[in-house]
Design a protein around this motif. Structure first.
Motif, PDB file in Angstrom:
ATOM      1  N   ALA A  24       0.807  -1.222   0.000  1.00 58.84           N
ATOM      2  CA  ALA A  24       0.000   0.000   0.000  1.00 58.84           C
ATOM      3  C   ALA A  24       0.842   1.275   0.000  1.00 58.84           C
ATOM      4  O   ALA A  24       0.388   2.315  -0.468  1.00 58.84           O
ATOM      5  N   ALA A  25       2.051   1.224   0.505  1.00 56.51           N
ATOM      6  CA  ALA A  25       2.899   2.422   0.568  1.00 56.51           C
ATOM      7  C   ALA A  25       3.275   2.873  -0.839  1.00 56.51           C
ATOM      8  O   ALA A  25       3.386   2.056  -1.752  1.00 56.51           O
ATOM      9  N   PRO A  26       3.490   4.167  -1.034  1.00 53.93           N
ATOM     10  CA  PRO A  26       3.780   4.689  -2.375  1.00 53.93           C
ATOM     11  C   PRO A  26       4.978   4.039  -3.075  1.00 53.93           C
ATOM     12  O   PRO A  26       4.941   3.815  -4.268  1.00 53.93           O
ATOM     13  N   ASP A  27       6.046   3.742  -2.359  1.00 60.04           N
ATOM     14  CA  ASP A  27       7.242   3.172  -2.986  1.00 60.04           C
ATOM     15  C   ASP A  27       7.363   1.662  -2.775  1.00 60.04           C
ATOM     16  O   ASP A  27       8.440   1.092  -2.975  1.00 60.04           O
ATOM     17  N   ALA A  28       6.285   1.010  -2.372  1.00 60.41           N
ATOM     18  CA  ALA A  28       6.321  -0.425  -2.090  1.00 60.41           C
ATOM     19  C   ALA A  28       6.489  -1.233  -3.377  1.00 60.41           C
ATOM     20  O   ALA A  28       6.068  -0.814  -4.452  1.00 60.41           O
ATOM     21  N   THR A  29       7.143  -2.381  -3.247  1.00 64.36           N
ATOM     22  CA  THR A  29       7.323  -3.299  -4.378  1.00 64.36           C
ATOM     23  C   THR A  29       6.867  -4.695  -3.957  1.00 64.36           C
ATOM     24  O   THR A  29       6.636  -4.955  -2.775  1.00 64.36           O
ATOM     25  N   GLU A  30       6.800  -5.598  -4.913  1.00 64.41           N
ATOM     26  CA  GLU A  30       6.433  -6.982  -4.615  1.00 64.41           C
ATOM     27  C   GLU A  30       7.449  -7.626  -3.677  1.00 64.41           C
ATOM     28  O   GLU A  30       7.098  -8.505  -2.884  1.00 64.41           O
ATOM     29  N   ALA A  31       8.701  -7.194  -3.729  1.00 61.42           N
ATOM     30  CA  ALA A  31       9.732  -7.754  -2.855  1.00 61.42           C
ATOM     31  C   ALA A  31       9.410  -7.494  -1.384  1.00 61.42           C
ATOM     32  O   ALA A  31       9.838  -8.255  -0.516  1.00 61.42           O
ATOM     33  N   THR A  33       6.761  -8.034   0.066  1.00 61.53           N
ATOM     34  CA  THR A  33       5.849  -9.063   0.564  1.00 61.53           C
ATOM     35  C   THR A  33       6.557 -10.386   0.855  1.00 61.53           C
ATOM     36  O   THR A  33       5.917 -11.338   1.284  1.00 61.53           O
ATOM     37  N   ALA A  34       7.857 -10.445   0.648  1.00 59.51           N
ATOM     38  CA  ALA A  34       8.605 -11.680   0.894  1.00 59.51           C
ATOM     39  C   ALA A  34       8.522 -12.060   2.369  1.00 59.51           C
ATOM     40  O   ALA A  34       8.575 -11.188   3.240  1.00 59.51           O
ATOM     41  N   ASP A  53      17.309 -14.802   4.317  1.00 58.64           N
ATOM     42  CA  ASP A  53      17.380 -13.776   3.277  1.00 58.64           C
ATOM     43  C   ASP A  53      16.475 -12.577   3.572  1.00 58.64           C
ATOM     44  O   ASP A  53      16.231 -11.753   2.702  1.00 58.64           O
ATOM     45  N   ALA A  54      16.012 -12.460   4.824  1.00 54.51           N
ATOM     46  CA  ALA A  54      15.153 -11.330   5.194  1.00 54.51           C
ATOM     47  C   ALA A  54      15.952 -10.033   5.088  1.00 54.51           C
ATOM     48  O   ALA A  54      17.061  -9.938   5.616  1.00 54.51           O
ATOM     49  N   PRO A  55      15.420  -9.027   4.395  1.00 54.12           N
ATOM     50  CA  PRO A  55      16.161  -7.779   4.221  1.00 54.12           C
ATOM     51  C   PRO A  55      16.306  -6.982   5.512  1.00 54.12           C
ATOM     52  O   PRO A  55      17.230  -6.196   5.658  1.00 54.12           O
ATOM     53  N   VAL A  56      15.407  -7.180   6.444  1.00 56.84           N
ATOM     54  CA  VAL A  56      15.459  -6.469   7.713  1.00 56.84           C
ATOM     55  C   VAL A  56      15.522  -7.504   8.822  1.00 56.84           C
ATOM     56  O   VAL A  56      14.725  -8.417   8.868  1.00 56.84           O
ATOM     57  N   ARG A  57      16.493  -7.352   9.698  1.00 51.01           N
ATOM     58  CA  ARG A  57      16.678  -8.321  10.776  1.00 51.01           C
ATOM     59  C   ARG A  57      16.605  -7.597  12.119  1.00 51.01           C
ATOM     60  O   ARG A  57      16.936  -6.420  12.209  1.00 51.01           O
ATOM     61  N   PRO A  58      16.182  -8.299  13.169  1.00 53.84           N
ATOM     62  CA  PRO A  58      16.101  -7.654  14.474  1.00 53.84           C
ATOM     63  C   PRO A  58      17.492  -7.350  15.035  1.00 53.84           C
ATOM     64  O   PRO A  58      18.478  -7.943  14.626  1.00 53.84           O
ATOM     65  N   GLY A  59      17.522  -6.432  15.951  1.00 54.70           N
ATOM     66  CA  GLY A  59      18.779  -6.081  16.596  1.00 54.70           C
ATOM     67  C   GLY A  59      19.247  -4.705  16.178  1.00 54.70           C
ATOM     68  O   GLY A  59      18.634  -4.052  15.335  1.00 54.70           O
ATOM     69  N   PRO A  60      20.343  -4.241  16.781  1.00 54.87           N
ATOM     70  CA  PRO A  60      20.850  -2.918  16.444  1.00 54.87           C
ATOM     71  C   PRO A  60      21.311  -2.862  14.984  1.00 54.87           C
ATOM     72  O   PRO A  60      21.833  -3.830  14.449  1.00 54.87           O
ATOM     73  N   GLY A  61      21.087  -1.755  14.379  1.00 56.79           N
ATOM     74  CA  GLY A  61      21.480  -1.575  12.990  1.00 56.79           C
ATOM     75  C   GLY A  61      22.965  -1.317  12.848  1.00 56.79           C
ATOM     76  O   GLY A  61      23.685  -1.170  13.839  1.00 56.79           O
ATOM     77  N   PRO A  62      23.446  -1.232  11.614  1.00 58.63           N
ATOM     78  CA  PRO A  62      24.866  -0.972  11.385  1.00 58.63           C
ATOM     79  C   PRO A  62      25.276   0.372  11.988  1.00 58.63           C
ATOM     80  O   PRO A  62      24.555   1.344  11.874  1.00 58.63           O
TER      81      PRO A  62
END
Length: 71
Positions: A24-31, A33-34, A53-62
């Motif tokens: 639903a977000a303006p810049d959303a893609t099919e990816a 929904t993985a 292969d999850a693009p976002v993982r829990p924990g502190p970011g870089p």
């Protein structure tokens, strides 16, 4: 009697609702929904793992400092 042009929200499956919400977000893609988690059951216990292969993982970011550096 006429039928509606679209199905009601009650007629949609969980996956259809999830897809609609994640795209639903303006810049959303099919990816977007993985799947991000993997659920399995072993001997009556449910295990939830983050998909490798999850693009976002829990924990502190870089670049985020943690208390581990002080030990």
């Amino acid at each position: 009697m006429s039928t509606p042009d679209h199905a009601s929200a009650d007629d949609e499956t969980f996956e259809e609702k999830r897809h609609d919400q994640l795209t639903a977000a303006p810049d959303a893609t099919e990816a977007d929904t993985a799947p991000r988690i993997e659920v399995s059951e072993h001997d009556g216990n449910t295990r939830i793992d983050i998909a490798p292969d999850a693009p976002v993982r829990p924990g502190p970011g870089p670049g985020v400092e943690t208390d581990d550096a002080s030990s």
